[in-house]
Write an enzyme that holds these catalytic residues in place. Structure first.
Site, PDB file in Angstrom:
ATOM      1  CE  LYS A  96      -1.871   1.880   3.736  1.00  0.00           C
ATOM      2  NZ  LYS A  96      -1.924   3.353   3.832  1.00  0.00           N
ATOM      3  CG  ASP A 131      -5.305   4.209   1.644  1.00  0.00           C
ATOM      4  OD1 ASP A 131      -6.463   4.461   1.256  1.00  0.00           O
ATOM      5  OD2 ASP A 131      -4.981   4.154   2.845  1.00  0.00           O
ATOM      6  CE  LYS A 172      -8.003   6.643   3.953  1.00  0.00           C
ATOM      7  NZ  LYS A 172      -6.580   6.244   3.809  1.00  0.00           N
ATOM      8  CG  ASP A 206     -11.804  17.759  -6.049  1.00  0.00           C
ATOM      9  OD1 ASP A 206     -12.708  18.566  -6.357  1.00  0.00           O
ATOM     10  OD2 ASP A 206     -10.622  18.098  -5.841  1.00  0.00           O
ATOM     11  CB  THR A 228      -9.778   1.706  11.318  1.00  0.00           C
ATOM     12  OG1 THR A 228      -8.513   2.156  10.807  1.00  0.00           O
ATOM     13  CG2 THR A 228     -10.382   0.697  10.362  1.00  0.00           C
ATOM     14  NE  ARG A 264       1.058   2.555  13.526  1.00  0.00           N
ATOM     15  CZ  ARG A 264       0.210   3.401  14.104  1.00  0.00           C
ATOM     16  NH1 ARG A 264       0.637   4.266  14.999  1.00  0.00           N
ATOM     17  NH2 ARG A 264      -1.079   3.357  13.786  1.00  0.00           N
TER      18      ARG A 264
END
Length: 236
Positions: free
Chosen positions: A36, A63, A65, A68, A118, A209
Site C-alpha cells: 500500500k 490509498d 482516498k 473532489d 478505523t 507498523r
C-alpha cells in the site's frame, strides 16, 4: 508475484521517503507480494515507487482516498490508471465512486470505497455531525458502493462479518487496523488480529507498523502470513 507470500496481506509503506519504502520492500523480499502506498509517499516519489513495484511483479494498492467534484475524480483516476496499480481508494460517496469507476474504465484498476476510517468511533462521528454511528454509516456506504459498481470497500473487521452477511460475497473487503495479539494499537479505534479479521469476511488485510516498524520486518510478515493461513480465502 512471490510464491511464498499471501496476496491477502498488504503491507503499508507508511514511511517518510520512497527510498526508505524501497529499502523495506527489498528486505521483505518474497515474504510480501502486495504493498500500500498512501498520501505520505505520494508527494515524495510514491508513483515512481508504485511503477517500480509493478515492474518487480508486485501488486500495488494506492490509498489516496480521492474526494473532489466528480469531473476531477474521474480525470485523476484516469491519470492513475497509467501507472498500472491494482487498487485505488476514494471516499464512499456515490458521485465520487461513480466518477472513479468511470475513470477506471478500460483498465485493471479496482476502485475501493472508504466507508469509515478505523481511527473514528461513534463519539468522533457525532462530533463531526454525523447522525449515524460507525456501524450504520458503514452499512449505508457499502450499499451505495455496490450500487456504484466499485470492486469493494475499505471497512474495519468489526463491520466485515455483518457486511458479508448482508451483502454476500463477490466483492473485496479490505481491512486496515490489523494488529497481531499483543501489538500496540496506536491511534486505531477498531482493530482486530489477522485471523479474526479474515474469519469475519475480510478479503485483504492492511498491516503497517507491526511490519514496517519491526526489528525484523520479514520475520514479522511471515508470522502474520502463518496466522492467515489458518483461514481460507473468501470468494471475492
Amino acid at each position: 508475484m512471490s510464491k511464498t507470500a499471501d496476496p491477502r496481506l498488504i503491507v503499508a509503506l507508511d514511511l517518510p521517503s520512497a527510498e526508505e519504502a524501497g529499502s523495506l520492500t527489498r528486505s521483505l523480499g518474497d515474504a510480501v507480494s502486495y504493498y500500500k502506498i498512501g498520501l505520505q509517499l505520494f508527494p515524495v516519489g510514491g508513483m515512481d515507487l508504485a511503477r517500480r513495484l509493478k515492474a518487480d511483479g508486485k501488486q500495488v494498492f494506492l490509498d489516496f482516498k480521492l474526494h473532489d467534484i466528480p469531473a476531477t475524480v474521474e480525470k485523476a483516476t484516469r491519470s492513475i490508471t497509467a501507472g498500472g496499480a491494482d487498487l485505488l481508494t476514494v471516499h464512499a460517496e456515490p458521485p465520487v465512486m461513480r466518477a472513479a469507476v468511470a475513470g477506471s474504465e478500460g483498465s485493471d484498476l479496482g476502485i475501493l470505497g472508504v466507508t469509515v476510517l478505523t481511527s473514528y468511533d461513534d463519539a468522533m462521528l457525532a462530533e463531526m455531525g454525523y447522525a449515524y454511528g460507525a456501524r450504520d454509516l458503514v452499512l449505508r456506504r457499502v450499499e451505495q458502493a455496490l450500487e456504484a459498481g466499485v470492486a469493494g470497500v475499505v471497512a474495519s473487521a468489526h463491520e466485515a462479518a455483518e457486511i458479508r452477511d448482508r451483502f454476500g460475497e463477490g466483492f473485496l473487503i479490505v481491512t486496515p487496523g490489523i494488529r497481531p495479539a499483543g501489538a500496540d494499537i496506536g491511534d486505531q479505534k477498531r482493530v482486530a488480529t489477522p485471523a479474526s479479521a479474515l474469519a469475519s469476511g475480510a478479503s485483504h488485510l492492511v498491516v503497517g507498523r507491526p511490519v514496517n516498524a519491526a526489528e525484523d520486518p520479514a520475520a514479522a510478515a511471515k508470522a502474520i502470513v502463518e496466522e492467515m493461513a489458518t483461514v481460507p480465502p473468501v470468494a471475492a
